[in-house]
Design an enzyme around this catalytic site. Structure first.
Site, short mmCIF file in Angstrom:
data_model
loop_
_atom_site.label_atom_id
_atom_site.label_comp_id
_atom_site.label_asym_id
_atom_site.label_seq_id
_atom_site.Cartn_x
_atom_site.Cartn_y
_atom_site.Cartn_z
N CYS B 54 0.83 -1.21 0.00
CA CYS B 54 0.00 0.00 0.00
C CYS B 54 0.87 1.26 0.00
O CYS B 54 0.52 2.26 -0.63
CB CYS B 54 -0.92 0.02 1.22
N ARG B 131 -7.96 -4.13 -3.08
CA ARG B 131 -7.41 -3.02 -3.88
C ARG B 131 -8.38 -2.73 -5.02
O ARG B 131 -8.25 -3.26 -6.12
CB ARG B 131 -6.03 -3.38 -4.43
#
Lengths: 76, 219
Positions: B54, B131
């Site tokens: 991330c 995601r």
């Protein structure tokens, strides 16, 4: 409320927006004056409007008496 | 079973339909989707703050954020972490990697926005958002979606490419072929009448067949 910190003071963005609103502005002009993105201006106007710190008429925003007091208190 | 007693099954947004509206706490204050009206919005979720994949995604998205804003596109991140976690992570990214994060990040602790957009994938994780990337146009309509699993970092070039292709499609009523990049030839929509099929050959495009013609995009 995001425009007012937990200790009762104004957030930095709220201060900038309220100070600019000593002169009436449309949101788009306010974004140009403050250098903030339009989405932040709209959000701040919504939040400060709910707190009655600003008022809107025909798409133009102005500082209210309460808004002026909040700015003065914050500066004190 | 009547509708009142039916279990609530989260549904995914559909392409071409209005993006689910929300108002949420973010690192830029309380924001609603409506605040972005008139701009394209790339709404994307990540599994968790202070995780390496991330972090690499945030750094790469932050790098393209100014270019996207010039194109009228705003980025809006989301995870179920708290505002304080988001703020600490953003500060850490600045300190450790020298990259400012200029876009707001939603703190979706109650998963309200994640549920609206189908960002939770229970078979992958019951606690983290996957995601996901949603491309929302200036009228608040969902125009494209991309989903990646937890272990695969997103291709930021592809995210930029998709929004550029959508904008070109809107402006010039063309379609973009596989692997299209700005400056490449675009596809002219196929004609829909026999007269237009006949006229297509002499229309001045790169002609393969009446249903397959390409041309330069207007500048």
């Amino acid at each position: 409320m995001a425009c007012i910190n937990p200790d009762g003071t104004l957030s930095e963005v709220a201060k900038a927006v309220l100070a600019a609103l000593r002169r009436p502005h449309r949101p788009e002009d306010l974004a140009a004056t403050t250098g903030l993105p339009l989405y932040r201006i709209r959000a701040t106007l919504r939040e400060t409007g709910r707190a009655r710190l600003v008022a809107e008429r025909d798409g133009v925003y102005v500082l209210t008496e309460l808004g002026e007091e909040a700015l003065e208190l914050d500066a004190a | 079973m009547d509708s009142l007693s039916s279990p609530q099954i989260p549904t995914l947004p559909r392409l071409g339909e209005p993006a689910p509206v929300f108002e949420a706490e973010t690192t830029h204050g309380r924001l609603s989707l409506e605040d972005f009206r008139g701009s394209w919005v790339i709404l994307f979720s990540h599994p968790a703050d202070f995780t390496p994949v991330c972090t690499t995604e945030f750094i790469e998205l932050a790098k393209v954020a100014p270019r996207l804003r010039e194109k009228g596109v705003e980025l809006l991140g989301l995870s179920i972490d708290s505002i304080y976690s988001h703020l600490a992570w953003i500060e850490t990214i600045k300190e450790k990697f020298g990259q400012e994060i200029p876009f707001p990040v939603i703190a979706d602790g109650d998963r309200k926005v994640a549920q609206l957009y189908g960002m939770m994938m229970p078979a992958q994780s019951g606690t983290e958002t996957s995601r996901c990337v949603f491309f929302i146009d200036p009228n608040g309509v969902v125009r494209a979606m991309i989903y990646y699993p937890l272990t695969t970092g997103r291709n930021v070039d592809e995210i930029v490419r998709v929004v550029e292709a959508l904008q070109l499609t809107d402006e010039q009523k063309v379609a973009t072929p596989a692997n299209w990049r700005p400056g490449d030839k675009v596809i002219v929509p196929a004609p829909r009448t026999v007269e237009d099929v006949a006229a297509r050959k002499s229309a001045g495009h790169d002609y393969v067949d009446w249903w397959f013609t390409m041309t330069d995009a207007k500048r």
